[in-house]
Design an enzyme around this catalytic site. Structure first.
Site, PDB file in Angstrom:
ATOM      1  N   LEU A  37     -10.550  -2.694  -3.280  1.00 56.11           N
ATOM      2  CA  LEU A  37     -10.978  -2.027  -1.920  1.00 56.11           C
ATOM      3  C   LEU A  37     -10.143  -0.734  -1.867  1.00 56.11           C
ATOM      4  O   LEU A  37      -9.129  -0.418  -2.228  1.00 56.11           O
ATOM      5  CB  LEU A  37     -10.143  -3.081  -0.736  1.00 56.11           C
ATOM      6  CG  LEU A  37     -10.859  -4.201  -0.188  1.00 56.11           C
ATOM      7  CD1 LEU A  37     -10.060  -4.908   0.830  1.00 56.11           C
ATOM      8  CD2 LEU A  37     -12.362  -3.875   0.404  1.00 56.11           C
ATOM      9  N   ASP A  38     -10.844   0.295  -1.203  1.00 56.10           N
ATOM     10  CA  ASP A  38     -10.805   1.368  -0.697  1.00 56.10           C
ATOM     11  C   ASP A  38      -9.163   1.563   0.115  1.00 56.10           C
ATOM     12  O   ASP A  38      -9.169   0.626   0.646  1.00 56.10           O
ATOM     13  CB  ASP A  38     -11.423   2.378   0.026  1.00 56.10           C
ATOM     14  CG  ASP A  38     -12.941   2.653  -0.954  1.00 56.10           C
ATOM     15  OD1 ASP A  38     -12.604   2.658  -2.082  1.00 56.10           O
ATOM     16  OD2 ASP A  38     -13.943   2.605  -0.429  1.00 56.10           O
ATOM     17  N   PRO A  39      -8.246   2.587  -0.001  1.00 57.34           N
ATOM     18  CA  PRO A  39      -7.015   2.600   0.893  1.00 57.34           C
ATOM     19  C   PRO A  39      -7.576   2.353   2.202  1.00 57.34           C
ATOM     20  O   PRO A  39      -6.593   1.501   3.094  1.00 57.34           O
ATOM     21  CB  PRO A  39      -6.645   3.966   0.387  1.00 57.34           C
ATOM     22  CG  PRO A  39      -7.131   4.239  -0.928  1.00 57.34           C
ATOM     23  CD  PRO A  39      -8.557   3.546  -1.109  1.00 57.34           C
TER      24      PRO A  39
END
Length: 302
Positions: A37-39
């Protein structure tokens, strides 16, 4: 320790941050995640603990998200974390047209991943290349979107819409936001993203890092069963003598007296969950030439 943690990833943490923190809390080195998951994204991040890391490759790949798309803005990263490339106010937006345009993103579609992504080109991550100013376009890839539902719309200077989306592995929701804006001629970017389902785990059943820490402090933590996310696979149960042979790496005749078996729809290329007659989950098997072939032995039997 063996099993899974259904973690609700916090905003501004990388997936690696979550793995590192969980390793520290559980005091175990073998922790891995399913699906980065992206930050800036939150939500379901399945973590495998101990030998369950060997099951990650067998988890179902479908995902589901709740996303907010902002129209009228295009950024370098295709989300609000990047620099603005173009910006224009959008008035009197026809939401019915937006819904019609969204339909073109359902099904098998070709997609160019964002420039800032973990995709590798010539052995280098795109986000690393982008940070040093090297412009490399990611290769077009085919992904599958099973459904998109518009949940809410907001007519602002830069209109926003909330959508629920179900998709296969490798789908970039940032790219859908970008491409929707391009199709509408307004520009678009991802304003918020929450993963609601991933690899057999649901958001409503997830726990935060704080809750995990509190459960450990109270000595109440138990990892989720290693076969929990594998229920989409058919199962097979072996008697004790055959189970022992299978756990030792031997092929077992699939015509043996097997109890509790559910093989409807199974073909020779399918994976199956394999159980001991006492109900113990032993690992993953396949059927090849009428024999049960061990693919991943989770635990042995004596």
């Amino acid at each position: 320790m063996l099993g899974f943690v259904n973690l609700n990833k916090p905003f501004d943490w990388t997936s690696h941050d979550c793995v590192a923190k969980t390793r520290k809390l559980l005091r175990i080195k073998r922790v891995g995640h399913a699906g980065t998951l992206d930050p800036a994204a939150t939500g379901v991040l399945p973590l495998a603990v101990g030998r369950a890391t060997r099951l990650l490759q067998y988890l179902p790949t479908n995902k589901a998200y709740k996303a907010t798309i902002k129209l009228g803005i295009q950024t370098t990263t295709d989300d609000l974390q990047g620099e603005i490339i173009t910006q224009q106010k959008v008035s009197n937006l026809n939401w019915e047209r937006v819904k019609i345009v969204l339909e073109q993103f359902i099904g098998k579609i070709e997609q160019i991943p964002p420039s800032y992504s973990a995709i590798q080109v010539d052995g280098k991550r795109l986000y690393d290349l982008a940070r040093i100013g090297e412009k490399v376009e990611a290769p077009v890839r085919t992904v599958e979107v099973f459904g998109i539902q518009v949940l809410e719309t907001r007519q602002l200077e830069y209109p926003e819409l909330d959508i629920a989306i179900e998709c296969g592995a490798g789908t970039y929701i940032r790219a859908i936001a970008r491409d929707l804006g391009a199709a509408l001629g307004s520009g678009g970017t991802l304003a918020a993203l929450e993963r609601t389902h991933s690899s057999g785990f649901e958001l409503q059943d997830s726990i935060t890092i704080e809750e995990l820490s509190a459960q450990l402090e109270a000595e109440e933590f138990q990892p989720l069963s290693p076969d929990l996310p594998l229920q989409y696979l058919n199962s097979i149960t072996l008697p004790a003598d055959s189970a022992k042979k299978w756990c030792q790496g031997q092929r077992v005749n699939s015509q043996v007296n097997i109890s509790g078996t559910n093989l409807s729809g199974t073909n020779t290329s399918s994976y199956l969950r394999l159980y001991h007659e006492d109900g113990h989950f032993l690992g993953i098997t396949s059927i090849e030439n009428e024999a049960l072939v061990p693919k991943m032995v989770l635990e042995g039997v004596s």
